[in-house]
Scaffold this motif. Structure first.
Motif, PDB file in Angstrom:
ATOM      1  N   ILE A 128      53.301  15.268 -69.425  1.00  0.00           N
ATOM      2  CA  ILE A 128      52.797  13.761 -69.098  1.00  0.00           C
ATOM      3  C   ILE A 128      51.595  14.100 -67.833  1.00  0.00           C
ATOM      4  O   ILE A 128      51.271  13.161 -67.551  1.00  0.00           O
ATOM      5  N   VAL A 180      50.410   6.134 -61.113  1.00  0.00           N
ATOM      6  CA  VAL A 180      50.737   5.187 -61.788  1.00  0.00           C
ATOM      7  C   VAL A 180      52.217   4.593 -61.813  1.00  0.00           C
ATOM      8  O   VAL A 180      52.659   3.495 -61.611  1.00  0.00           O
ATOM      9  N   LYS A 181      53.153   5.518 -62.377  1.00  0.00           N
ATOM     10  CA  LYS A 181      54.526   5.136 -62.327  1.00  0.00           C
ATOM     11  C   LYS A 181      55.247   6.316 -62.016  1.00  0.00           C
ATOM     12  O   LYS A 181      56.047   6.911 -62.572  1.00  0.00           O
ATOM     13  N   PRO A 182      55.150   6.221 -60.561  1.00  0.00           N
ATOM     14  CA  PRO A 182      55.635   7.766 -59.994  1.00  0.00           C
ATOM     15  C   PRO A 182      57.340   7.797 -59.929  1.00  0.00           C
ATOM     16  O   PRO A 182      57.799   8.859 -60.419  1.00  0.00           O
ATOM     17  N   PHE A 189      52.567   8.166 -54.799  1.00  0.00           N
ATOM     18  CA  PHE A 189      51.574   7.708 -56.071  1.00  0.00           C
ATOM     19  C   PHE A 189      50.641   8.829 -56.394  1.00  0.00           C
ATOM     20  O   PHE A 189      50.102   8.749 -57.504  1.00  0.00           O
ATOM     21  N   VAL A 196      54.766   6.747 -49.338  1.00  0.00           N
ATOM     22  CA  VAL A 196      54.762   6.120 -50.532  1.00  0.00           C
ATOM     23  C   VAL A 196      53.423   6.477 -51.370  1.00  0.00           C
ATOM     24  O   VAL A 196      53.427   6.711 -52.452  1.00  0.00           O
ATOM     25  N   LYS A 197      52.345   6.303 -50.546  1.00  0.00           N
ATOM     26  CA  LYS A 197      51.133   6.518 -50.926  1.00  0.00           C
ATOM     27  C   LYS A 197      50.913   8.109 -51.595  1.00  0.00           C
ATOM     28  O   LYS A 197      50.303   8.049 -52.842  1.00  0.00           O
ATOM     29  N   ARG A 245      61.641   4.332 -52.922  1.00  0.00           N
ATOM     30  CA  ARG A 245      61.873   4.321 -51.760  1.00  0.00           C
ATOM     31  C   ARG A 245      62.773   5.542 -51.101  1.00  0.00           C
ATOM     32  O   ARG A 245      62.529   6.036 -50.036  1.00  0.00           O
ATOM     33  N   LYS A 304      59.290   6.672 -62.436  1.00  0.00           N
ATOM     34  CA  LYS A 304      59.760   7.209 -63.607  1.00  0.00           C
ATOM     35  C   LYS A 304      59.267   8.532 -64.089  1.00  0.00           C
ATOM     36  O   LYS A 304      60.106   9.430 -64.771  1.00  0.00           O
ATOM     37  N   LYS A 305      58.051   8.812 -63.445  1.00  0.00           N
ATOM     38  CA  LYS A 305      57.449  10.231 -64.017  1.00  0.00           C
ATOM     39  C   LYS A 305      58.491  11.281 -63.345  1.00  0.00           C
ATOM     40  O   LYS A 305      58.613  12.384 -63.733  1.00  0.00           O
ATOM     41  N   TYR A 357      61.489  12.056 -64.947  1.00  0.00           N
ATOM     42  CA  TYR A 357      61.494  12.331 -66.187  1.00  0.00           C
ATOM     43  C   TYR A 357      61.301  14.009 -66.026  1.00  0.00           C
ATOM     44  O   TYR A 357      61.778  14.899 -66.489  1.00  0.00           O
TER      45      TYR A 357
END
Lengths: 104, 183
Positions: free
Chosen positions: A37, A85-87, A80, A76-77, A66, A89-90, A93
């Motif tokens: 990915i 983009v999609k932290p 990312f 959080v930053k 969170r 889920k990534k 995975y």
């Protein structure tokens, strides 16, 4: 449940491609999943992956963004930045876990 | 369904989620017009979910929604069950709270404390921390010009993550092509 082969690892996945059996994961597979990915794993990434694996073993569900942030003390930053983009889920995975179910 | 013309799954390209490499062109705009504690959360939660999916997200605070970004009020949003006929004591579905009870002194304070406790139990942050989290996730936040003028508020009065006080026209322009929610 489909089976797929990733860099010589034969694993069970759901229709989306997330691993369905966390015990089929090991670090070499994690590195391969990340590579697929487009994420190059650094020590910071590994610390997050390690937390997710440990937390899943205790809680029985994947930590939300969170929860990862508050429990690991990672902004959080920065999450990312590590997993763009999609932290949530990534990182799930790469850790061989289902995508998080929680809303926040 | 026959699969005998296909190679076994294990021989094909690995099955993997499609994360897409860049942000999507999907855009979401949420108008936050309420200042009650219970009505602050839907917009925040949906914005957080959208940001986590890589969606460009804009929050526009207007009228009572200003209480969500006014530094003096953002920590003190309240919940009252007056006018909310769906209110039931926690865990007691089917049992309703008499509306007149909600009007008694101290009842708003009690109902607010109870709701905050339930929200905290889910590890969902309070409004100011939630806004911080959204800002860190790249959320765009805007305040309504007319509301600011009505309430005599300037940018310094508002949460730092708010990018500007803008007119309705500005908002319509910058949310061109966005999906829109009014809360």
């Amino acid at each position: 449940m489909p089976t797929t082969t990733i860099a010589g690892h034969q694993v069970e996945v759901n229709d989306e491609g997330f691993l369905t059996d966390p015990s089929q994961w090991d670090e070499s597979l994690g590195a391969e999943l990340a590579h697929m990915i487009g994420v190059d794993l650094t020590d910071k990434h590994w610390a997050i992956v390690k937390f997710l694996r440990e937390d899943y073993a205790i809680m029985g569900e994947t930590a939300t963004l969170r929860r990862v942030s508050t429990q690991t003390g990672t902004a959080v930053k920065d999450l990312f930045t590590l997993f763009p983009v999609k932290p949530a889920k990534k990182m799930a995975y790469v850790s061989g876990l289902p995508k998080p179910k929680g809303c926040v | 369904m026959s699969t005998d013309t296909q190679a076994p799954d294990t021989m094909t390209t690995p099955i993997m989620p499609s994360f897409d490499s860049g942000p999507t062109d999907r855009k979401l705009a949420i108008i936050c017009s309420k200042g009650n504690l219970d009505m602050a959360y839907p917009g925040l939660i949906l914005a957080n979910a959208a940001l986590g999916e890589g969606i460009e997200t804009h929050l526009f605070f207007t009228f009572w929604g200003f209480d969500m970004i006014n530094k003096k009020t953002m920590e003190h949003l309240k919940f009252s069950f007056v006018g909310n006929t769906a209110m039931h004591p926690p865990g007691h579905f089917g049992m309703y709270m008499p509306q007149t009870l909600g009007g008694l002194p101290g009842m708003t304070h009690m109902a607010t404390a109870m709701m905050k406790k339930q929200i905290a139990a889910l590890d969902v942050p309070e409004v100011p921390e939630f806004l911080e989290m959204l800002a860190a996730s790249g959320c765009h936040m805007w305040a309504c010009r007319m509301s600011a003028d009505m309430m005599n508020l300037v940018e310094d009065d508002l949460y730092e993550g708010v990018e500007g006080i803008i007119s309705a026209t500005d908002f319509i322009e910058l949310t061109d092509g966005a999906q829109l929610l009014f809360i």
